[in-house]
Design an enzyme around this catalytic site. Structure first.
Site, mmCIF file in Angstrom:
data_model
loop_
_atom_site.group_PDB
_atom_site.id
_atom_site.type_symbol
_atom_site.label_atom_id
_atom_site.label_comp_id
_atom_site.label_asym_id
_atom_site.label_seq_id
_atom_site.Cartn_x
_atom_site.Cartn_y
_atom_site.Cartn_z
ATOM 1 N N GLY A 1 9.255 -12.481 -3.837
ATOM 2 C CA GLY A 1 10.117 -11.459 -3.246
ATOM 3 C C GLY A 1 10.211 -10.286 -4.202
ATOM 4 O O GLY A 1 11.204 -10.145 -4.921
ATOM 5 N N SER B 1 8.321 -6.758 -3.364
ATOM 6 C CA SER B 1 8.301 -5.498 -2.602
ATOM 7 C C SER B 1 9.469 -5.409 -1.628
ATOM 8 O O SER B 1 9.900 -6.420 -1.065
ATOM 9 C CB SER B 1 7.010 -5.400 -1.784
ATOM 10 O OG SER B 1 5.903 -5.632 -2.594
ATOM 11 N N GLU C 1 -1.826 -12.450 -11.436
ATOM 12 C CA GLU C 1 -2.394 -12.346 -10.095
ATOM 13 C C GLU C 1 -3.825 -11.830 -10.160
ATOM 14 O O GLU C 1 -4.655 -12.137 -9.325
ATOM 15 C CB GLU C 1 -1.532 -11.401 -9.261
ATOM 16 C CG GLU C 1 -2.042 -11.249 -7.848
ATOM 17 C CD GLU C 1 -1.260 -10.231 -7.045
ATOM 18 O OE1 GLU C 1 -0.606 -9.374 -7.652
ATOM 19 O OE2 GLU C 1 -1.329 -10.293 -5.816
HETATM 20 C C1 LIG Z 1 -2.558 -8.824 0.740
HETATM 21 C C2 LIG Z 1 -1.203 -8.414 0.236
HETATM 22 C C3 LIG Z 1 -0.268 -9.382 -0.076
HETATM 23 C C4 LIG Z 1 0.981 -9.013 -0.562
HETATM 24 N N1 LIG Z 1 1.881 -9.999 -0.861
HETATM 25 C C5 LIG Z 1 3.073 -9.664 -1.376
HETATM 26 C C6 LIG Z 1 4.017 -10.675 -1.733
HETATM 27 O O1 LIG Z 1 3.783 -11.875 -1.564
HETATM 28 N N2 LIG Z 1 5.204 -10.297 -2.237
HETATM 29 C C7 LIG Z 1 5.513 -8.987 -2.447
HETATM 30 O O2 LIG Z 1 6.592 -8.716 -2.956
HETATM 31 N N3 LIG Z 1 4.645 -7.984 -2.102
HETATM 32 C C8 LIG Z 1 3.441 -8.302 -1.572
HETATM 33 N N4 LIG Z 1 2.556 -7.309 -1.222
HETATM 34 C C9 LIG Z 1 2.957 -5.909 -1.378
HETATM 35 C C10 LIG Z 1 2.224 -5.203 -2.521
HETATM 36 O O3 LIG Z 1 2.290 -5.917 -3.683
HETATM 37 C C11 LIG Z 1 2.684 -3.759 -2.759
HETATM 38 O O4 LIG Z 1 3.991 -3.688 -3.195
HETATM 39 C C12 LIG Z 1 2.629 -2.966 -1.564
HETATM 40 O O5 LIG Z 1 1.426 -3.182 -0.863
HETATM 41 C C13 LIG Z 1 2.686 -1.471 -1.943
HETATM 42 O O6 LIG Z 1 3.788 -0.964 -1.343
HETATM 43 P P1 LIG Z 1 3.800 -0.186 0.063
HETATM 44 O O7 LIG Z 1 2.960 -0.955 1.026
HETATM 45 O O8 LIG Z 1 5.240 0.050 0.354
HETATM 46 O O9 LIG Z 1 3.019 1.135 -0.226
HETATM 47 P P2 LIG Z 1 3.589 2.487 -0.842
HETATM 48 O O10 LIG Z 1 4.225 2.227 -2.151
HETATM 49 O O11 LIG Z 1 4.414 3.180 0.190
HETATM 50 O O12 LIG Z 1 2.248 3.281 -1.066
HETATM 51 C C14 LIG Z 1 1.491 3.782 0.034
HETATM 52 C C15 LIG Z 1 0.325 4.585 -0.512
HETATM 53 O O13 LIG Z 1 0.802 5.687 -1.304
HETATM 54 C C16 LIG Z 1 0.227 5.651 -2.607
HETATM 55 N N5 LIG Z 1 1.237 6.085 -3.584
HETATM 56 C C17 LIG Z 1 2.454 5.544 -3.773
HETATM 57 N N6 LIG Z 1 3.119 6.211 -4.746
HETATM 58 C C18 LIG Z 1 2.296 7.185 -5.173
HETATM 59 C C19 LIG Z 1 2.410 8.203 -6.166
HETATM 60 N N7 LIG Z 1 3.517 8.345 -6.897
HETATM 61 N N8 LIG Z 1 1.361 9.023 -6.352
HETATM 62 C C20 LIG Z 1 0.233 8.892 -5.608
HETATM 63 N N9 LIG Z 1 0.069 7.956 -4.648
HETATM 64 C C21 LIG Z 1 1.085 7.105 -4.430
HETATM 65 C C22 LIG Z 1 -0.177 4.201 -2.827
HETATM 66 O O14 LIG Z 1 -1.253 4.094 -3.748
HETATM 67 C C23 LIG Z 1 -0.598 3.776 -1.429
HETATM 68 O O15 LIG Z 1 -1.922 4.152 -1.170
HETATM 69 C C24 LIG Z 1 1.307 -7.649 -0.728
HETATM 70 C C25 LIG Z 1 0.362 -6.678 -0.385
HETATM 71 C C26 LIG Z 1 -0.873 -7.051 0.091
HETATM 72 C C27 LIG Z 1 -1.861 -5.984 0.446
#
Ligand SMILES: Cc1cc2nc3c(=O)[nH]c(=O)nc-3n(C[C@H](O)[C@H](O)[C@H](O)COP(=O)(O)OP(=O)(O)OC[C@H]3O[C@@H](n4cnc5c(N)ncnc54)[C@H](O)[C@@H]3O)c2cc1C
Length: 318
Positions: free
Chosen positions: A127, A129, A244
């Site tokens: 937990g 994100s 990871e």
């Molecule tokens: C297969 C998979 C499994 C996962 N499993 C888990 C889990 O078990 N537990 C968990 O807690 N999370 C999990 N996650 C979430 C992951 O670890 C990330 O936290 C999450 O994918 C990124 O957050 P977001 O999707 O809100 O993207 P955002 O943070 O909203 O980002 C969206 C896009 O904007 C870009 N971006 C963001 N900030 C900036 C900046 N300042 N400058 C330039 N570009 C930027 C990013 O690179 C991305 O391309 C998982 C993700 C995946 C893909």
């Protein structure tokens, strides 16, 4: 590890796998099993591995591992792939939760959690994100208020892999509301059966639901389930995420993807897909994509071997 010892390691593992890999738990068969049955059978497979110390090989011997170094890890991934060994359902616990518990946990926490992670008696989720805290994890808002001998946790998490099957959750929450960034965060080990937790699967376009939203409504977490120091959760999160992207992950992703690609190409040949120019282009794209992915994995592996830490390329792999 000396070459002879490494050969012996490979031989032992190979002969154990020849005798123990179940013939009916291949990826296609398991994908067709009802979800609960699939999880039950994969837990049983992991227990068998654990009984022979063939999971968590990088863990210290004292906690059920083999103290495996880099050469053994490479052999391990190769042999598991070669044998077509079924998926290890507790990978998140073994690869991500276990190492920080062993590094930061009290002796009681290590004894309580480590063996059950290896045997898949406990599956773990993360937990971390939140809807407003993904890449910028330090802005997370789930709150844990210390009330005597327990924390009261309220907030929301998202993208929680395996949250709907997990027994335990490694949860990051804000324990110091005065600090907005990484300093006021703690890491709690949360029993997923605690009252006040609801898990809502997020269905993907493939029909599968691997990820979840999790809601915490005044969930009580015993103080003894704090991992490491109060407000000291950030370094634990960093350690967990580094694991990871470790060697086992990098190498196995590369092998698994190539196996899937070769399977696809065999099927395409069998069915004469090459006669269709558009399909041919798609297949070429898949071929090149996996080659490029393989090179990215190699680059990450190279950095891991030289510097002991994965570089930013590891995030591309994820
Ligand atoms: C297969 C998979 C499994 C996962 N499993 C888990 C889990 O078990 N537990 C968990 O807690 N999370 C999990 N996650 C979430 C992951 O670890 C990330 O936290 C999450 O994918 C990124 O957050 P977001 O999707 O809100 O993207 P955002 O943070 O909203 O980002 C969206 C896009 O904007 C870009 N971006 C963001 N900030 C900036 C900046 N300042 N400058 C330039 N570009 C930027 C990013 O690179 C991305 O391309 C998982 C993700 C995946 C893909």
């Amino acid at each position: 590890m000396a070459e002879q010892a490494l050969d012996a390691f490979r031989r032992d593992l190979r002969s154990w796998l020849e005798e123990n890999v179940p013939g009916d738990l291949g990826p296609e068969r398991t994908a067709r099993l009802p979800e609960d049955e699939r999880i039950r059978r994969l837990r049983a497979w992991q227990r068998r591995l654990a009984e022979a110390r063939w999971v968590g090989i990088t863990w210290p011997r004292e906690y059920g591992g083999r103290d495996a170094g880099i050469p053994e890890q490479l052999v391990y991934v190769e042999e598991m792939a070669r044998a077509g060994a079924p998926e290890i359902i507790g990978n998140l616990g073994i690869g991500i939760a276990g190492p920080p518990i062993l590094a930061y946990g009290s002796e009681a926490q290590k004894r309580r959690f480590a063996p059950r992670i290896l045997t898949a008696d406990d599956l773990w989720c993360f937990g971390f994100s939140e809807p407003g805290a993904g890449s910028d994890l330090a802005s997370l808002r789930t709150q844990a208020v210390l009330r005597g001998d327990y924390f009261e946790v309220t907030g929301q998490k998202v993208w929680t892999t395996l949250g709907h099957h997990a027994d335990w959750c490694m949860l990051l929450c804000r324990t110091d509301p005065e600090t907005r960034r990484a300093k006021g965060i703690s890491c709690l080990l949360v029993d997923m059966k605690s009252p006040g937790i609801s898990v809502r699967p997020l269905r993907q376009m493939t029909g599968e639901a691997e990820f979840n939203e999790m809601f915490f409504d005044a969930v009580r977490v015993p103080r003894e389930n704090l991992l490491g120091e109060l407000h000291g959760g950030w370094q634990i999160a960093v350690a967990a995420l580094q694991n990871e992207r470790g060697i086992l992950y990098v190498v196995s992703m590369q092998i698994l993807l190539k196996q899937a690609r070769d399977h696809l190409l065999d099927l395409a040949r069998e069915r004469g897909a090459g006669r269709d120019a558009l399909l041919r282009q798609d297949l070429a794209r898949v071929y090149l994509g996996t080659e490029i992915f393989g090179l990215t994995c190699q680059r990450t592996l190279d950095k891991l071997l030289r510097m002991g830490m994965p570089g930013p390329e590891a995030s591309i792999i994820k």
